[in-house]
Write a protein that holds these residues in place. Structure first.
Motif, PDB file in Angstrom:
ATOM      1  N   SER A   5       0.835  -1.197   0.000  1.00  0.00           N
ATOM      2  CA  SER A   5       0.000   0.000   0.000  1.00  0.00           C
ATOM      3  C   SER A   5       0.870   1.248   0.000  1.00  0.00           C
ATOM      4  O   SER A   5       1.960   1.261   0.581  1.00  0.00           O
ATOM      5  CB  SER A   5      -0.889   0.048   1.244  1.00  0.00           C
ATOM      6  N   LEU A   6       0.348   2.292  -0.618  1.00  0.00           N
ATOM      7  CA  LEU A   6       0.980   3.607  -0.620  1.00  0.00           C
ATOM      8  C   LEU A   6      -0.033   4.601  -0.089  1.00  0.00           C
ATOM      9  O   LEU A   6      -1.158   4.662  -0.588  1.00  0.00           O
ATOM     10  CB  LEU A   6       1.391   4.001  -2.041  1.00  0.00           C
ATOM     11  N   PHE A   7       0.335   5.351   0.958  1.00  0.00           N
ATOM     12  CA  PHE A   7      -0.530   6.397   1.474  1.00  0.00           C
ATOM     13  C   PHE A   7       0.095   7.733   1.142  1.00  0.00           C
ATOM     14  O   PHE A   7       1.240   7.995   1.511  1.00  0.00           O
ATOM     15  CB  PHE A   7      -0.723   6.267   2.988  1.00  0.00           C
ATOM     16  N   LEU A   8      -0.654   8.580   0.423  1.00  0.00           N
ATOM     17  CA  LEU A   8      -0.198   9.923   0.074  1.00  0.00           C
ATOM     18  C   LEU A   8      -0.973  10.938   0.895  1.00  0.00           C
ATOM     19  O   LEU A   8      -2.209  10.944   0.879  1.00  0.00           O
ATOM     20  CB  LEU A   8      -0.403  10.205  -1.412  1.00  0.00           C
ATOM     21  N   SER A   9      -0.250  11.784   1.605  1.00  0.00           N
ATOM     22  CA  SER A   9      -0.866  12.825   2.416  1.00  0.00           C
ATOM     23  C   SER A   9      -0.253  14.165   2.042  1.00  0.00           C
ATOM     24  O   SER A   9       0.972  14.282   1.926  1.00  0.00           O
ATOM     25  CB  SER A   9      -0.634  12.524   3.894  1.00  0.00           C
ATOM     26  N   GLY A  10      -1.092  15.162   1.848  1.00  0.00           N
ATOM     27  CA  GLY A  10      -0.620  16.480   1.443  1.00  0.00           C
ATOM     28  C   GLY A  10      -0.131  17.313   2.611  1.00  0.00           C
ATOM     29  O   GLY A  10      -0.662  17.246   3.717  1.00  0.00           O
ATOM     30  N   SER A  11       0.902  18.093   2.339  1.00  0.00           N
ATOM     31  CA  SER A  11       1.423  19.060   3.299  1.00  0.00           C
ATOM     32  C   SER A  11       2.062  20.194   2.508  1.00  0.00           C
ATOM     33  O   SER A  11       2.799  19.929   1.551  1.00  0.00           O
ATOM     34  CB  SER A  11       2.464  18.410   4.208  1.00  0.00           C
ATOM     35  N   PRO A  12       1.790  21.445   2.870  1.00  0.00           N
ATOM     36  CA  PRO A  12       2.328  22.559   2.077  1.00  0.00           C
ATOM     37  C   PRO A  12       3.853  22.641   2.064  1.00  0.00           C
ATOM     38  O   PRO A  12       4.422  23.236   1.161  1.00  0.00           O
ATOM     39  CB  PRO A  12       1.709  23.800   2.720  1.00  0.00           C
ATOM     40  N   ASP A  13       4.513  22.016   3.038  1.00  0.00           N
ATOM     41  CA  ASP A  13       5.977  22.076   3.075  1.00  0.00           C
ATOM     42  C   ASP A  13       6.623  20.729   2.748  1.00  0.00           C
ATOM     43  O   ASP A  13       7.785  20.499   3.054  1.00  0.00           O
ATOM     44  CB  ASP A  13       6.457  22.574   4.432  1.00  0.00           C
ATOM     45  N   LYS A  18      12.296  13.169   0.616  1.00  0.00           N
ATOM     46  CA  LYS A  18      12.804  12.850   1.950  1.00  0.00           C
ATOM     47  C   LYS A  18      11.710  12.617   2.991  1.00  0.00           C
ATOM     48  O   LYS A  18      11.957  11.976   4.001  1.00  0.00           O
ATOM     49  CB  LYS A  18      13.767  13.923   2.439  1.00  0.00           C
ATOM     50  N   ASP A  19      10.501  13.101   2.740  1.00  0.00           N
ATOM     51  CA  ASP A  19       9.412  12.965   3.706  1.00  0.00           C
ATOM     52  C   ASP A  19       8.627  11.680   3.437  1.00  0.00           C
ATOM     53  O   ASP A  19       7.528  11.685   2.881  1.00  0.00           O
ATOM     54  CB  ASP A  19       8.487  14.187   3.649  1.00  0.00           C
ATOM     55  N   ARG A  20       9.237  10.556   3.842  1.00  0.00           N
ATOM     56  CA  ARG A  20       8.693   9.215   3.577  1.00  0.00           C
ATOM     57  C   ARG A  20       8.916   8.316   4.781  1.00  0.00           C
ATOM     58  O   ARG A  20       9.836   8.514   5.544  1.00  0.00           O
ATOM     59  CB  ARG A  20       9.410   8.539   2.408  1.00  0.00           C
ATOM     60  N   ALA A  21       8.076   7.298   4.854  1.00  0.00           N
ATOM     61  CA  ALA A  21       8.246   6.261   5.879  1.00  0.00           C
ATOM     62  C   ALA A  21       7.820   4.933   5.272  1.00  0.00           C
ATOM     63  O   ALA A  21       7.031   4.896   4.323  1.00  0.00           O
ATOM     64  CB  ALA A  21       7.407   6.573   7.106  1.00  0.00           C
ATOM     65  N   PHE A  22       8.341   3.853   5.829  1.00  0.00           N
ATOM     66  CA  PHE A  22       8.055   2.527   5.295  1.00  0.00           C
ATOM     67  C   PHE A  22       7.895   1.569   6.461  1.00  0.00           C
ATOM     68  O   PHE A  22       8.739   1.523   7.350  1.00  0.00           O
ATOM     69  CB  PHE A  22       9.211   2.085   4.389  1.00  0.00           C
ATOM     70  N   VAL A  23       6.786   0.830   6.466  1.00  0.00           N
ATOM     71  CA  VAL A  23       6.527  -0.172   7.499  1.00  0.00           C
ATOM     72  C   VAL A  23       6.251  -1.484   6.799  1.00  0.00           C
ATOM     73  O   VAL A  23       5.502  -1.536   5.818  1.00  0.00           O
ATOM     74  CB  VAL A  23       5.307   0.221   8.378  1.00  0.00           C
ATOM     75  N   LYS A  24       6.853  -2.555   7.321  1.00  0.00           N
ATOM     76  CA  LYS A  24       6.752  -3.837   6.623  1.00  0.00           C
ATOM     77  C   LYS A  24       6.582  -4.984   7.612  1.00  0.00           C
ATOM     78  O   LYS A  24       7.233  -5.026   8.649  1.00  0.00           O
ATOM     79  CB  LYS A  24       8.022  -4.050   5.798  1.00  0.00           C
ATOM     80  N   THR A  25       5.671  -5.887   7.267  1.00  0.00           N
ATOM     81  CA  THR A  25       5.565  -7.171   7.950  1.00  0.00           C
ATOM     82  C   THR A  25       5.705  -8.232   6.873  1.00  0.00           C
ATOM     83  O   THR A  25       5.917  -7.920   5.705  1.00  0.00           O
ATOM     84  CB  THR A  25       4.210  -7.352   8.677  1.00  0.00           C
ATOM     85  N   GLU A  26       5.540  -9.461   7.253  1.00  0.00           N
ATOM     86  CA  GLU A  26       5.627 -10.541   6.277  1.00  0.00           C
ATOM     87  C   GLU A  26       4.508 -10.453   5.230  1.00  0.00           C
ATOM     88  O   GLU A  26       4.707 -10.771   4.066  1.00  0.00           O
ATOM     89  CB  GLU A  26       5.548 -11.882   7.003  1.00  0.00           C
ATOM     90  N   LEU A  27       3.339  -9.972   5.659  1.00  0.00           N
ATOM     91  CA  LEU A  27       2.176  -9.960   4.778  1.00  0.00           C
ATOM     92  C   LEU A  27       1.806  -8.589   4.233  1.00  0.00           C
ATOM     93  O   LEU A  27       1.003  -8.487   3.295  1.00  0.00           O
ATOM     94  CB  LEU A  27       0.957 -10.539   5.503  1.00  0.00           C
ATOM     95  N   SER A  28       2.343  -7.526   4.814  1.00  0.00           N
ATOM     96  CA  SER A  28       1.958  -6.170   4.401  1.00  0.00           C
ATOM     97  C   SER A  28       3.154  -5.230   4.347  1.00  0.00           C
ATOM     98  O   SER A  28       4.068  -5.331   5.160  1.00  0.00           O
ATOM     99  CB  SER A  28       0.940  -5.585   5.387  1.00  0.00           C
ATOM    100  N   GLU A  29       3.081  -4.304   3.393  1.00  0.00           N
ATOM    101  CA  GLU A  29       4.037  -3.202   3.308  1.00  0.00           C
ATOM    102  C   GLU A  29       3.232  -1.917   3.116  1.00  0.00           C
ATOM    103  O   GLU A  29       2.322  -1.876   2.293  1.00  0.00           O
ATOM    104  CB  GLU A  29       4.972  -3.362   2.110  1.00  0.00           C
ATOM    105  N   VAL A  30       3.570  -0.894   3.896  1.00  0.00           N
ATOM    106  CA  VAL A  30       2.912   0.396   3.763  1.00  0.00           C
ATOM    107  C   VAL A  30       3.989   1.460   3.597  1.00  0.00           C
ATOM    108  O   VAL A  30       4.888   1.587   4.431  1.00  0.00           O
ATOM    109  CB  VAL A  30       2.031   0.739   4.980  1.00  0.00           C
ATOM    110  N   GLU A  31       3.871   2.194   2.525  1.00  0.00           N
ATOM    111  CA  GLU A  31       4.770   3.315   2.252  1.00  0.00           C
ATOM    112  C   GLU A  31       3.950   4.585   2.427  1.00  0.00           C
ATOM    113  O   GLU A  31       2.848   4.695   1.895  1.00  0.00           O
ATOM    114  CB  GLU A  31       5.299   3.199   0.823  1.00  0.00           C
ATOM    115  N   VAL A  32       4.461   5.540   3.184  1.00  0.00           N
ATOM    116  CA  VAL A  32       3.795   6.818   3.410  1.00  0.00           C
ATOM    117  C   VAL A  32       4.670   7.907   2.803  1.00  0.00           C
ATOM    118  O   VAL A  32       5.876   7.954   3.067  1.00  0.00           O
ATOM    119  CB  VAL A  32       3.580   7.092   4.914  1.00  0.00           C
TER     120      VAL A  32
END
Length: 113
Positions: A5-13, A18-32
């Motif tokens: 999954s990819l979650f996109l969130s808006g921010s004026p700055d 560089k403003d990214r995060a990544f969380v991973k388990t065996e069954l799921s990956e989420v990129e913010v």
């Protein structure tokens, strides 16, 4: 192979490089990724790249317009789910109040972006 999954969130700055995060388990990956809504071509590039890397679902913050959601869906194709986080009126007012308090709508912030 995990569900991606990819979650996109808006921010004026935001600086999506560089403003990214990544969380991973065996069954799921989420990129913010934090993005500027004013850089829609850059947002489309992020979505294209995600789809090309085998992404399964894109979740968009409420700041995206219906037209932008449609363009993202067209860009990534039928194999990637495109979803939008939406709140009710009370939730939208609470979020707007918090954004104002954080300075999102301050003219000086917008001038420096």
């Amino acid at each position: 192979m995990p569900f991606k999954s990819l979650f996109l969130s808006g921010s004026p700055d935001a600086n999506p490089k560089k403003d990214r995060a990544f969380v991973k388990t065996e069954l799921s990956e989420v990129e913010v990724v934090l993005v500027k809504h004013s850089d829609f071509s850059g947002i489309l590039d992020i979505c294209k790249d995600f789809a090309m890397r085998g992404g399964n679902a894109i979740i968009l913050c409420p700041g995206f317009t219906h037209e932008q959601v449609a363009e993202i869906a067209k860009t990534v194709g039928e194999d990637v789910s495109v979803n939008v986080a939406r709140g009710d009126g009370k939730s939208s007012l609470a979020a707007r109040k918090a954004m104002e308090k954080a300075g999102w709508f301050d003219k000086r912030v917008e001038d420096n972006l």
